[in-house]
Design an enzyme around this catalytic site. Sequence first.
Site, PDB file in Angstrom:
ATOM      1  N   LEU A  85      13.823   9.820   1.545  1.00  0.00           N
ATOM      2  CA  LEU A  85      13.788   9.705   3.006  1.00  0.00           C
ATOM      3  C   LEU A  85      14.879   8.780   3.513  1.00  0.00           C
ATOM      4  O   LEU A  85      15.601   9.101   4.454  1.00  0.00           O
ATOM      5  CB  LEU A  85      12.419   9.200   3.459  1.00  0.00           C
ATOM      6  CG  LEU A  85      11.295  10.234   3.401  1.00  0.00           C
ATOM      7  CD1 LEU A  85       9.996   9.610   3.861  1.00  0.00           C
ATOM      8  CD2 LEU A  85      11.628  11.440   4.262  1.00  0.00           C
ATOM      9  N   ALA A  86      15.005   7.607   2.900  1.00  0.00           N
ATOM     10  CA  ALA A  86      15.987   6.644   3.389  1.00  0.00           C
ATOM     11  C   ALA A  86      17.413   7.132   3.105  1.00  0.00           C
ATOM     12  O   ALA A  86      18.267   7.137   4.001  1.00  0.00           O
ATOM     13  CB  ALA A  86      15.747   5.280   2.747  1.00  0.00           C
ATOM     14  N   GLY A  87      17.664   7.564   1.880  1.00  0.00           N
ATOM     15  CA  GLY A  87      19.021   7.951   1.495  1.00  0.00           C
ATOM     16  C   GLY A  87      19.504   9.186   2.222  1.00  0.00           C
ATOM     17  O   GLY A  87      20.617   9.213   2.767  1.00  0.00           O
ATOM     18  N   ARG A 111      -5.334  -1.144   1.020  1.00  0.00           N
ATOM     19  CA  ARG A 111      -5.229  -0.714  -0.369  1.00  0.00           C
ATOM     20  C   ARG A 111      -5.501  -1.828  -1.375  1.00  0.00           C
ATOM     21  O   ARG A 111      -6.215  -1.618  -2.350  1.00  0.00           O
ATOM     22  CB  ARG A 111      -3.827  -0.149  -0.618  1.00  0.00           C
ATOM     23  CG  ARG A 111      -3.649   1.144   0.105  1.00  0.00           C
ATOM     24  CD  ARG A 111      -2.277   1.716  -0.064  1.00  0.00           C
ATOM     25  NE  ARG A 111      -2.229   3.023   0.599  1.00  0.00           N
ATOM     26  CZ  ARG A 111      -1.139   3.768   0.707  1.00  0.00           C
ATOM     27  NH1 ARG A 111      -0.007   3.339   0.213  1.00  0.00           N
ATOM     28  NH2 ARG A 111      -1.194   4.921   1.311  1.00  0.00           N
ATOM     29  N   GLU A 140      12.184   1.736   0.039  1.00  0.00           N
ATOM     30  CA  GLU A 140      11.365   0.985  -0.916  1.00  0.00           C
ATOM     31  C   GLU A 140      12.210   0.044  -1.764  1.00  0.00           C
ATOM     32  O   GLU A 140      11.712  -0.947  -2.294  1.00  0.00           O
ATOM     33  CB  GLU A 140      10.586   1.973  -1.812  1.00  0.00           C
ATOM     34  CG  GLU A 140       9.533   1.311  -2.687  1.00  0.00           C
ATOM     35  CD  GLU A 140       8.733   2.295  -3.534  1.00  0.00           C
ATOM     36  OE1 GLU A 140       8.860   3.511  -3.312  1.00  0.00           O
ATOM     37  OE2 GLU A 140       7.975   1.833  -4.405  1.00  0.00           O
ATOM     38  N   ARG A 172       1.580  -3.046   1.433  1.00  0.00           N
ATOM     39  CA  ARG A 172       1.995  -2.057   2.421  1.00  0.00           C
ATOM     40  C   ARG A 172       0.787  -1.262   2.894  1.00  0.00           C
ATOM     41  O   ARG A 172      -0.059  -0.878   2.099  1.00  0.00           O
ATOM     42  CB  ARG A 172       3.017  -1.097   1.809  1.00  0.00           C
ATOM     43  CG  ARG A 172       3.442  -0.002   2.759  1.00  0.00           C
ATOM     44  CD  ARG A 172       4.529   0.859   2.158  1.00  0.00           C
ATOM     45  NE  ARG A 172       4.079   1.647   1.018  1.00  0.00           N
ATOM     46  CZ  ARG A 172       3.333   2.742   1.104  1.00  0.00           C
ATOM     47  NH1 ARG A 172       2.921   3.174   2.286  1.00  0.00           N
ATOM     48  NH2 ARG A 172       2.977   3.396   0.016  1.00  0.00           N
ATOM     49  N   LEU A 202       6.871   5.985   4.631  1.00  0.00           N
ATOM     50  CA  LEU A 202       7.692   7.041   5.221  1.00  0.00           C
ATOM     51  C   LEU A 202       8.353   6.513   6.483  1.00  0.00           C
ATOM     52  O   LEU A 202       9.526   6.771   6.757  1.00  0.00           O
ATOM     53  CB  LEU A 202       6.825   8.260   5.540  1.00  0.00           C
ATOM     54  CG  LEU A 202       6.020   8.836   4.371  1.00  0.00           C
ATOM     55  CD1 LEU A 202       5.309  10.111   4.785  1.00  0.00           C
ATOM     56  CD2 LEU A 202       6.920   9.104   3.189  1.00  0.00           C
TER      57      LEU A 202
END
Lengths: 257, 637, 225
Positions: free
Chosen positions: B43-45, B330, B425, B435, B441
């Site tokens: 997603l980031a790249g 979590r 990440e 997180r 995302l």
Amino acid sequence: MNLTLHVWRQAGPTAEGKLVKYEAHDVEPEMSFLEMLDVVNERLIESGDEPIVFDHDCREGICGACGVMINGVAHGPEIGTATCQLHMRSFRDGDVVYVEPWRSRGFPVVRDLMVDRSALDRIIASGGYVSVRTGGTPDGNDIPVPKVDADMSMDAAACIGCGACVAACPNGSASLFTAAKISHLGLLPQGQAERDGRALSMVARMDEEQFGHCTFFGECQEACPKEISIDTIVRMNRDFLRASLKRGSHAGDAGAD
Amino acid sequence: MELRSQVPEGPLEKKWDQHLFDMKLVNPANKRKYNVIVVGSGLAGASAAATMSELGYNVKCFCYQDSPRRAHSIAAQGGINAAKNYQNDGDSVYRLFYDTVKGGDFRSREANVYRLAQISVNIIDQCVAQGVPFAREYGGLLANRSFGGAQVSRTFYARGQTGQQLLLGAYQALEKEIAVGSVRMYPRTEMLDLVVVDGRARGIVVRDLRTGAISSHLADAVVLATGGYGNVFYLSTNARGCNTTAIWRAHKRGAAFANPCFTQIHPTCIPVSGDYQSKLTLMSESLRNDGRVWVPRKAGDNRPPNQIPKEDRDYYLERKYPSFGNLSPRDISSRAAKQVCDEGRGVGPGGRGVYLDFHDAIQRLGEDKIRERYGNLFEMYERITDENPYKVPMRIYPASHYTMGGLWVDYNLMSTIPGCFVLGEANYSDHGANRLGASALMQGLADGYFVIPSTISNYLASNKLDAVTDDADAVRSTVQDVEERTRRLLSINGTRTPASLHRELGHIMWEYCGMGRTAEGLQTALTLIPKLREEFWQNLRVPGSGEQLNQTLEHAGRLADFLELGELMCVDALHREESCGGHFREEYQTPDGEALRNDDDFAYVAAWEYVGENVPPVLHKEPLTFESVQLSQRSYK
Amino acid sequence: MNWLRSFWNSTIGKKIVMAVTGLVGIGFVIGHMVGNLQAFEGAEKINAYGRFLHHTIGTELWIIRVILIVAVILHVVAAVQLTRLSNAARPRDYVRGRVPQVSTLASRTMRWGGLLLLVFIIVHVMHFTTRTFPGYDRLDATGSVDIYHNLVTAFSNPWWVLFYLVSMAALALHLYHGAWSSMRTIGASKPSAHPLKRVLPLLIAIVVAGGFVVIPLAVLSGVLR
């Protein structure tokens, strides 16, 4: 349980390959097919041999990296299941299992069971997107999308690009892959502006990559880990025909000018 | 080394806008003179590469997979948060910001998190415009669901495949740019080192995984978007190929590594079934919207779940955290599961599991409704376990999932090496010590679509960069280092496979640096890991050569870096004498077993500097100051 | 006409041509079969039908024939080209072979069955239209071709009956897959929960092939004489 494997080994893209026999011992029913290959590979490395090369990554059926032909069936005997999610409980003690790479002119073998599927990327690059830049987009709720359309679009968008459709097709066609993207975008209002051009250019690219044509055998749908319907191909053909006819009528207009 | 956060002055809600105005721009005509390297296509790249290309930069993008579409972002199931307040349930940018800071147990940088919450709304718009088929209501508007750690419904989703759909959106944007030739894609190419020239990141050294060829690629800036290092535990929900190599090599070239011990153990994974197991499969947190978590009240109760009457069941999350119940964050849910299993009340083989039961939801909503919401997850569960979750409760257990730690970055997402930016990440910035679900995302896309395109322009416009060529000393020596290392891995010729050594490292990390940590255990790990590393360098076996496709060699190289990172994680965990978020030091807990933070001594980011082999890393501290939120004991009761 | 060329050059374009020409063929065989059944109403009736076709609508008949000939040519040319493309798409086949999962026998025999049908069409035209084989020249009382007599002559010979039966079996298979897939190829079918299920094509295949074979069988068994 114990299995006899016949695995395709090919040292490189231009090397000759052949099936090589391996015995897989102590296979547990809870293992995935790839974990079974891992165990075989561990023994190969320990005995100084080179392990069997195969593509894999997420091992949860979503990245689309894995995929081999198992006894003549793409991704093996379970319906809607990628190779990484195929568990050995689908096999029985003493089974003989043939493992081969996807075979298609569009998917040259890289090594052993690993093939080059970059043709699929090039099909997407030929028009499988909405040409928006980052920023300046309208609010997400500005254009309502009927739930039914969004759901059908999502059904098609679920494609993981594994290439099983090509591998399973008697014609080696990439129609299901291409049609899934054309349907995903064609069902949404955001995809309308480029719908005609997308169908024409993606189909042209699919042909240039030398995949075969679609005869509606239905094998692709059966092999698809995401169970994408061949109805997407109907939609692709409709879009292609419509776009071609439109282009024909435009060509007529141009001639009249 | 100095940690300068570069957080802009001014009120929290104005910082990013003011910064956007203050940053320098690159003239559109000049952008094509700049080369940018992006490593990773998740997603980031992918979003960063596509967006920078749209702006006019020349981009090279690298990924180890055979296609950028296979990056592990694809596996994210549940959703993406955004402060749209479409549900009219009281959400706002500030609330998303607050929930994220609190969820991260007050160990993240306020300004970054606020910017993330601000940008979240643009992400949804962007993705919708790209044709991401988000779930819709019957009226055609976007649907939302709830996720852990929030009392509002702000999670956008596309069935249980949200990550896939968002990644395909970014991938398609990337392919669009590849088609016009302004992004050059290098699949099956792994970054093995960072090229630093005159103190600036100027390129990378890569290995072509098909041919084994090692080469350098040079640029004006390098963007690392290479994901997390959860595979240090061997078994994790990460893809098998996920690794720390890119950021670890950058770390060894001078990038500080922040909070390495902050790892997230996800509460809802399918339990381990045997030694051969190669990975753990996540069951989306969204299942906790309708599933109820329980174990038998008495230890050793071996009755099948449907024969255990209500009064003999302990719905422990609902009991301990009545206001968040099954949707507790979590870290808390994972620890609670470990606790009940440690008490001998776990279920399934080995007693390492708890039930996630949909019986009540199916009674209430009908099987069809549940199938519509979670059908694909239920199928996946059944495929793996051969049990039908519509009839029998799921068995779940926590597993390593996400790493909040990563390379230290400033507000501009630049590491301590100028010109080396880190997104998603791979950086440490937004999630503190834990997180929240559906925030990864959000962060990946915020960094890639909206932050880096502006901050990289500022860097390029503010610095004069000399030309670098492949024959520069720094480039040549980095290439040589990589070649030498590859040769070394191939020449050990011992008896152990990388997988067997990796499994051993995983056991050490899970046992001593997993859900519960103690000083004693961490010290044990710190003696075991160097021994294992020695075993690795003495007794590894990698068949085949380096001049061909060699998956064993790839694994060995990645493991070599995990063996060093694992040690740093334990060092960090040992030094942080408090419990916060995913970092639970058993010595520091409240009487009722909750994490006990120590804000006086540890309200800082621990950024470790690499100073050489067999030399202890140097700790640098970035103090965390909270102007807008009140530090409080996190409570979900 | 560039667009037409690129349409033809694409695999989908060729498939659409095959589908449309195939649909023309389906329309033709249905009409032909219904016309044939008039044989059961006696020699007069079927011979009158022949006269009607040849003399009353003579020009239109030629238009139809041209359309049919063009359709057959296009159908065959596209099929040959697509077969070659499809063979090229998998130059190296699976050693162990692909095991068909859901594809029907009909879909897998389109090529060989189609080839048989092409042979059949040529022989059939020589048999009843151009009457190239000896023994089919008799005229009826009105001076036109005695179709009825020709039918009885032909199908009193069991070898001819066998040839027609085999050919009609191939036609049935061809129709069963073709009637179904052609609608999909031209994009005309609606999405369905079970896209592989087909009822109407089965009906068409059975009725058309059945309607054709009852005549040879009736002759051979002495019902028509």
